[in-house]
Enzyme design. Structure first.
Site, PDB file in Angstrom:
ATOM      1  NE  ARG A 246      -0.177   7.702  -0.003  1.00  0.00           N
ATOM      2  CZ  ARG A 246      -0.448   6.545   0.597  1.00  0.00           C
ATOM      3  NH1 ARG A 246       0.473   5.921   1.303  1.00  0.00           N
ATOM      4  NH2 ARG A 246      -1.646   5.992   0.469  1.00  0.00           N
ATOM      5  CD  GLU A 275       5.321   5.141  -3.457  1.00  0.00           C
ATOM      6  OE1 GLU A 275       4.412   4.356  -3.761  1.00  0.00           O
ATOM      7  OE2 GLU A 275       5.521   5.541  -2.301  1.00  0.00           O
ATOM      8  CG  HIS A 293       3.896   2.094  -0.944  1.00  0.00           C
ATOM      9  ND1 HIS A 293       3.347   3.260  -1.444  1.00  0.00           N
ATOM     10  CD2 HIS A 293       3.110   1.781   0.119  1.00  0.00           C
ATOM     11  CE1 HIS A 293       2.298   3.607  -0.724  1.00  0.00           C
ATOM     12  NE2 HIS A 293       2.143   2.730   0.228  1.00  0.00           N
TER      13      HIS A 293
END
Ligand SMILES: O=CC(=O)O
Length: 332
Positions: A246, A275, A293
């Site tokens: 993350r 994000e 991602h």
């Protein structure tokens, strides 16, 4: 007899047959809301009353926002299970769920190969410095002018894995196939069998002695910005850092400074602090590998993940318990 009610937050894209089998044992409803504000209104209107379990995706955060204390207090009392389709469940306040008697599950294991593959791609790409020339070629400049500096081979490099869960352990095997020596730090030392013989080192030693540092730990209060200025300063000059966990486990602004100073030679990132926003300093640095991602972005893995999450819903309805509860709730 009325069937139990299941709330679907997000889409089922692949495991359609498995999901259809849930409709034999439960009635499924979906929110009309398209924003958190609307979702909160819908909660308050009683639209989800009697829902027992919810299947949620990572992307559904765009509608509900974080499953935080505020939202949990508004969800119906009948809700007992949240099955999250993903390995990382930092979007859910598990502590608040526990306080409200809600059990949470995630999807471990199914994500390991695809995420570790992405991790290995980023390690190789960042070590070799492929990104600059890939951009130059598309812009009609072949390798670039001047050509980029020579890259580095993975063979003989020490890979430090921070967080030796399923993905870290999977990565270890893949990295060894590329000739890397693996050491790791984890909250607790793994058995010899689980660690596969990787050397267990302290956190500081991992920082000081790794040529490549891979972040494979979950995001929570303890791990937020676990890598920041002080940690970069301890690392070998020219270290390569890869993150498929993350974004917020690393301080992105501090990373940009460490890259500018040459303390970090290169990095490979699949995840970002905010994000879909990416720090301008990372975008501006052609040397770093950036992937939006996509760690689990394969047909096979997405199908496995959906199927796993659906199995949690089935288990909740048929057995009254989740198949893969999150770590914090394993003992309750
Ligand atoms: O990021 C992907 C996941 O948590 O499964």
């Amino acid at each position: 007899m009325t069937k139990p009610l299941v709330l679907l937050l997000g889409e089922i894209e692949h495991a359609h047959e498995e999901w259809a089998s849930i409709s034999e044992i439960a009635d499924i409803i979906e929110p009309k809301a398209r924003s958190r504000e609307e979702f909160i209104k819908e909660c308050k209107s009683g639209a989800f009353d009697n829902v027992v379990a919810t299947y949620r995706t990572f992307q559904s955060v765009a509608i509900t926002g974080l499953i935080d204390e505020e939202l949990i207090a508004l969800l119906p009392r009948s809700l007992k299970f949240i099955a999250h389709n993903g390995a990382g469940y930092d979007q859910i306040d598990v502590h608040a769920c526990t306080a409200h008697g809600i059990r949470v599950s995630n999807v471990p294991t199914a994500v390991d190969d695809a995420t570790a593959d992405t991790n290995m791609f980023l390690i190789l790409g960042a070590l070799r410095g492929f990104n600059t020339s890939m951009i130059a070629l598309r812009n009609g400049h072949w390798k670039g002018s001047p050509p980029p500096p020579l890259g580095h081979d993975p063979q003989g490099k020490v890979l430090g894995i921070l967080g030796m869960g399923g993905i870290g352990r999977n990565l270890k095997k893949k990295a060894e196939a590329f000739g890397m020596t693996v050491q790791y730090y984890n909250r607790s030392k793994l058995s010899e069998e689980l660690s596969g013989g990787a050397k267990y080192v302290g956190f500081d030693e991992l920082l000081k002695t790794s040529d490549v540092l891979s972040l494979n730990l979950p995001l929570n209060k303890q791990t937020r910005h676990i890598i920041s200025t002080k940690e970069f300063e301890q690392m070998k000059k020219g270290v390569v850092i890869v993150n498929t966990a993350r974004g917020a486990v690393m301080d992105e602004a501090a990373l940009v400074v460490a890259l500018e100073k040459g303390q970090v030679w290169s990095c490979g990132l699949d995840v970002f602090e905010e994000e879909p926003k990416v720090h301008a300093g990372l975008i501006a640095n052609p040397h770093v590998m950036l992937v939006p991602h996509m760690g689990t972005w394969t047909v096979e893995t997405q199908t496995k993940m959906e199927t796993w999450c659906i199995d949690n819903i089935r288990s909740a309805i048929e057995k009254g318990k989740l198949m893969s509860p999150v770590g914090e709730q394993k003992d309750i």
